[in-house]
Design a protein around this motif. Structure first.
Motif, mmCIF file in Angstrom:
data_model
loop_
_atom_site.group_PDB
_atom_site.id
_atom_site.type_symbol
_atom_site.label_atom_id
_atom_site.label_comp_id
_atom_site.label_asym_id
_atom_site.label_seq_id
_atom_site.Cartn_x
_atom_site.Cartn_y
_atom_site.Cartn_z
ATOM 1 N N MET A 1 0.509 -1.554 0.009
ATOM 2 C CA MET A 1 0.167 -0.162 0.114
ATOM 3 C C MET A 1 0.601 1.277 0.089
ATOM 4 S SD MET A 1 -3.364 0.433 2.455
ATOM 5 C CE MET A 1 -2.870 -1.011 3.646
ATOM 6 N N LEU A 2 2.077 1.422 0.817
ATOM 7 C CA LEU A 2 3.385 2.760 0.836
ATOM 8 C C LEU A 2 3.533 2.701 -0.004
ATOM 9 C CD1 LEU A 2 2.219 4.022 3.576
ATOM 10 C CD2 LEU A 2 4.413 3.145 4.126
ATOM 11 N N ALA A 3 4.151 1.393 -0.928
ATOM 12 C CA ALA A 3 4.540 1.300 -1.748
ATOM 13 C C ALA A 3 3.882 2.041 -3.125
ATOM 14 C CB ALA A 3 5.561 -0.036 -2.626
ATOM 15 N N GLY A 4 2.658 1.960 -3.393
ATOM 16 C CA GLY A 4 1.748 2.337 -3.898
ATOM 17 C C GLY A 4 1.457 4.018 -4.074
ATOM 18 N N ALA A 5 1.738 3.942 -2.685
ATOM 19 C CA ALA A 5 0.923 5.430 -2.436
ATOM 20 C C ALA A 5 2.415 6.488 -2.683
ATOM 21 C CB ALA A 5 1.346 5.618 -1.777
ATOM 22 N N TRP A 105 -9.316 5.313 -1.143
ATOM 23 C CA TRP A 105 -8.708 3.913 -0.563
ATOM 24 C C TRP A 105 -10.581 4.309 0.918
ATOM 25 C CZ3 TRP A 105 -2.925 4.738 1.814
ATOM 26 C CH2 TRP A 105 -2.095 4.730 0.338
ATOM 27 N N LEU A 106 -10.691 4.801 1.363
ATOM 28 C CA LEU A 106 -11.781 4.636 2.062
ATOM 29 C C LEU A 106 -13.134 4.035 1.480
ATOM 30 C CD1 LEU A 106 -11.873 8.050 4.237
ATOM 31 C CD2 LEU A 106 -11.148 5.373 5.323
ATOM 32 N N SER A 107 -13.458 4.372 0.133
ATOM 33 C CA SER A 107 -14.089 3.940 -0.573
ATOM 34 C C SER A 107 -14.336 2.275 -1.214
ATOM 35 C CB SER A 107 -14.799 4.657 -1.825
ATOM 36 O OG SER A 107 -14.431 5.590 -2.123
ATOM 37 N N VAL A 108 -13.395 2.295 -1.576
ATOM 38 C CA VAL A 108 -12.859 1.257 -2.617
ATOM 39 C C VAL A 108 -12.221 0.894 -1.921
ATOM 40 C CG1 VAL A 108 -14.044 2.712 -4.890
ATOM 41 C CG2 VAL A 108 -11.525 2.484 -4.584
ATOM 42 N N GLY A 109 -10.851 0.670 -1.210
ATOM 43 C CA GLY A 109 -9.818 0.058 -0.909
ATOM 44 C C GLY A 109 -9.034 0.589 -1.696
ATOM 45 N N ILE A 116 -7.075 4.148 -9.513
ATOM 46 C CA ILE A 116 -7.990 5.098 -10.002
ATOM 47 C C ILE A 116 -7.051 6.303 -10.245
ATOM 48 C CG2 ILE A 116 -10.201 6.829 -9.537
ATOM 49 C CD1 ILE A 116 -11.757 4.069 -8.574
ATOM 50 N N VAL A 117 -6.645 6.965 -9.045
ATOM 51 C CA VAL A 117 -6.129 8.688 -9.334
ATOM 52 C C VAL A 117 -4.780 8.494 -9.811
ATOM 53 C CG1 VAL A 117 -4.691 9.868 -7.146
ATOM 54 C CG2 VAL A 117 -6.845 8.729 -7.273
ATOM 55 N N GLY A 118 -3.946 7.535 -9.822
ATOM 56 C CA GLY A 118 -2.997 7.229 -11.178
ATOM 57 C C GLY A 118 -3.540 7.344 -12.437
ATOM 58 N N LEU A 119 -4.670 6.318 -12.176
ATOM 59 C CA LEU A 119 -4.733 6.372 -13.783
ATOM 60 C C LEU A 119 -5.174 8.021 -14.756
ATOM 61 C CD1 LEU A 119 -5.666 4.771 -16.921
ATOM 62 C CD2 LEU A 119 -8.289 4.357 -15.656
#
Length: 129
Positions: A1-5, A105-109, A116-119
């Motif tokens: 998760m943190l790596a993705g962020a 993250w709160l709504s879809v994980g 979604i944000v990256g795209l």
């Protein structure tokens, strides 16, 4: 998760550098810089008058419609000069991305939210401006 962020923040920095249309000669950058410089040099939190600008009545009273933005710029100028003020774009962009990440993250994980944000940033990097 943190790596993705972390990867998304790296992508943000890359896109901000690639997509930013502001050049050194952009006239829109001089007003916030000059206002921040003038405020710091005057030793005030904000300016109630701008005697340099006549014809608009600002030599008598300055109705600052972007008060919070100029207050933040003043603080950034006091810390880092012109570079401090110019840092507001990547700082604000990063905060927006962090907010979007938190909401998705709160709504879809976390994984789907990061995707979604990256795209969204890849498809329209001007959202960062």
């Amino acid at each position: 998760m943190l790596a993705g962020a972390a990867l998304l923040v790296a992508l943000l920095v890359y896109l901000e550098r690639r997509a930013t249309p502001i050049s050194e000669g952009d006239p829109d950058r001089f007003y916030p810089l000059a206002l921040a410089r003038e405020t710091v040099q005057a030793g005030k939190l904000w300016l109630s008058k701008l005697p340099q600008i006549s014809g608009l009545g600002w030599e008598r009273q300055f109705p600052d419609k972007e008060f919070l933005f100029h207050l933040i710029n003043r603080a950034l100028y006091a810390v880092g000069g012109d570079a401090g003020v110019l840092a507001i774009v990547p700082i604000a962009s990063s905060l927006i991305v962090v907010l979007l990440l938190g909401l998705t993250w709160l709504s879809v994980g976390p994984w789907v939210g990061t995707a979604i944000v990256g795209l969204g940033l890849v498809l329209d990097p001007y959202l960062l401006l």
